[in-house]
Design a protein around this motif. Structure first.
Motif, mmCIF file in Angstrom:
data_model
loop_
_atom_site.group_PDB
_atom_site.id
_atom_site.type_symbol
_atom_site.label_atom_id
_atom_site.label_comp_id
_atom_site.label_asym_id
_atom_site.label_seq_id
_atom_site.Cartn_x
_atom_site.Cartn_y
_atom_site.Cartn_z
ATOM 1 N N PRO A 5 15.078 33.068 -13.104
ATOM 2 C CA PRO A 5 16.696 33.584 -12.801
ATOM 3 C C PRO A 5 16.920 31.986 -12.177
ATOM 4 C CG PRO A 5 15.234 35.340 -11.716
ATOM 5 C CD PRO A 5 13.981 34.358 -12.253
ATOM 6 N N GLY A 6 17.852 31.644 -12.555
ATOM 7 C CA GLY A 6 18.931 30.712 -12.708
ATOM 8 C C GLY A 6 18.716 29.242 -13.100
ATOM 9 N N SER A 26 22.741 32.933 -26.260
ATOM 10 C CA SER A 26 23.800 33.883 -25.665
ATOM 11 C C SER A 26 23.135 35.284 -25.963
ATOM 12 C CB SER A 26 24.980 33.837 -26.295
ATOM 13 O OG SER A 26 26.368 35.190 -25.774
ATOM 14 N N GLU A 52 21.582 28.020 -19.137
ATOM 15 C CA GLU A 52 21.529 29.464 -18.281
ATOM 16 C C GLU A 52 20.724 30.591 -18.113
ATOM 17 O OE1 GLU A 52 22.735 29.032 -13.503
ATOM 18 O OE2 GLU A 52 23.830 27.642 -14.058
ATOM 19 N N ARG A 53 19.703 30.889 -17.555
ATOM 20 C CA ARG A 53 19.336 32.303 -17.057
ATOM 21 C C ARG A 53 19.976 32.669 -15.816
ATOM 22 N NH1 ARG A 53 13.700 35.195 -15.781
ATOM 23 N NH2 ARG A 53 14.215 37.232 -15.818
ATOM 24 N N THR A 54 21.427 33.858 -15.919
ATOM 25 C CA THR A 54 21.801 33.818 -14.709
ATOM 26 C C THR A 54 20.977 35.410 -14.048
ATOM 27 O OG1 THR A 54 23.175 34.756 -15.701
ATOM 28 C CG2 THR A 54 23.890 33.010 -15.098
ATOM 29 N N VAL A 111 17.112 27.206 -16.314
ATOM 30 C CA VAL A 111 18.160 26.358 -17.191
ATOM 31 C C VAL A 111 17.179 25.906 -18.241
ATOM 32 C CG1 VAL A 111 19.388 24.469 -17.565
ATOM 33 C CG2 VAL A 111 19.477 25.467 -15.277
ATOM 34 N N ASP A 169 11.447 26.065 -13.398
ATOM 35 C CA ASP A 169 13.174 26.895 -13.138
ATOM 36 C C ASP A 169 13.511 25.901 -14.366
ATOM 37 O OD1 ASP A 169 12.887 27.105 -10.143
ATOM 38 O OD2 ASP A 169 10.970 25.415 -10.276
ATOM 39 N N LEU A 183 21.269 34.360 -22.012
ATOM 40 C CA LEU A 183 21.529 32.770 -21.567
ATOM 41 C C LEU A 183 22.808 32.612 -21.621
ATOM 42 C CD1 LEU A 183 18.464 30.894 -22.617
ATOM 43 C CD2 LEU A 183 18.402 32.797 -20.945
ATOM 44 N N GLU A 184 23.781 32.044 -20.660
ATOM 45 C CA GLU A 184 24.372 31.397 -20.186
ATOM 46 C C GLU A 184 25.032 30.032 -21.184
ATOM 47 O OE1 GLU A 184 27.381 31.449 -17.258
ATOM 48 O OE2 GLU A 184 26.900 33.373 -17.289
ATOM 49 N N GLU A 231 20.591 17.446 -13.259
ATOM 50 C CA GLU A 231 20.192 18.340 -13.056
ATOM 51 C C GLU A 231 19.464 18.822 -11.704
ATOM 52 O OE1 GLU A 231 20.814 21.547 -14.178
ATOM 53 O OE2 GLU A 231 21.082 21.192 -16.130
#
Length: 212
Positions: A141-142, A163, A210-212, A144, A93, A167-168, A23
């Motif tokens: 946002p963004g 999901s 990940e939080r998009t 992980v 983050d 989150l993705e 990462e």
């Protein structure tokens, strides 16, 4: 160093450490380590440049993590508390976690002793589910989440829960390792539960969400 009763770094720790290394963790990144245990992952993240907050509910784990941060000469904030309740109103983050995930014949999560580091209810999901539910609120946002656990506690259930939480999520790493003493002692129970077949190795997975 690891005080008696504190989870010592093992294969799952190394697998998650390698995932952290992939990462974009560097100066300015804020990382939360949930269930830090010995603090090995917190120290690793700090060496990558992150500002690290580490949390554990066990007093000995908190002391061990603080000592290991001192020995490693890394500045880490180590807090005692129950998962994200220790950092109210904070966001990060990255969130990393190697939680207890071993299915146990007892439906109870231990409140003390070494087994507190691995026992997680009959399906192994007592802590995994809580982390899945709590992660969105502490991720920017963004941001992980990286979490490692055994496939015995249902990888698909983790992906689905994350999901549902918005989150993705995906599996980014897998490893087969020989059964340790705890799983060897529980093979009959795991087979009765339908969690284990004839295999003699345990699959570990790293989940990235990940939080998009």
């Amino acid at each position: 160093m690891t005080l008696p009763g504190v989870y010592a770094p093992q294969d799952d720790t190394g697998l998650l450490a390698r995932a952290l290394g992939r990462e974009a963790i560097g100066p300015g990144a804020d990382l939360l380590d949930l269930g830090t245990g010995s603090g090995a992952l917190a120290v690793h993240a700090a060496r990558l440049g992150a500002q690290v907050t580490a949390v554990d509910i066990a007093r000995r784990a908190v002391l061990t993590a603080r000592l290991n941060a001192l020995v490693a000469r890394q500045r880490i904030t180590v807090l005692r508390g129950d998962l994200t309740s220790a950092v109210p109103g904070r966001s990060y983050d990255f969130v990393a976690s190697n939680p207890p995930y071993v299915p146990s014949p007892s439906g109870q999560v231990p409140r003390r002793g070494a087994a507190r580091s691995w026992d997680a209810g009959q399906d192994g999901r007592a802590l995994v589910d809580r982390i899945c539910d709590a992660a969105p609120a502490v991720l920017r946002p963004g941001g992980v989440l990286l979490m490692v656990h055994s496939a015995l506690c249902d990888t698909d259930a983790t992906l689905a829960r994350l999901s549902t939480a918005g989150l993705e999520a995906s599996v980014t790493d897998r490893a087969l390792i020989p059964f340790g003493p705890v799983l060897r002692s529980r093979q009959a129970f795991l087979r009765r539960q339908g969690l284990l077949g004839d295999e003699e190795k345990e699959e570990l997975v790293v989940i990235r969400a990940e939080r998009t």
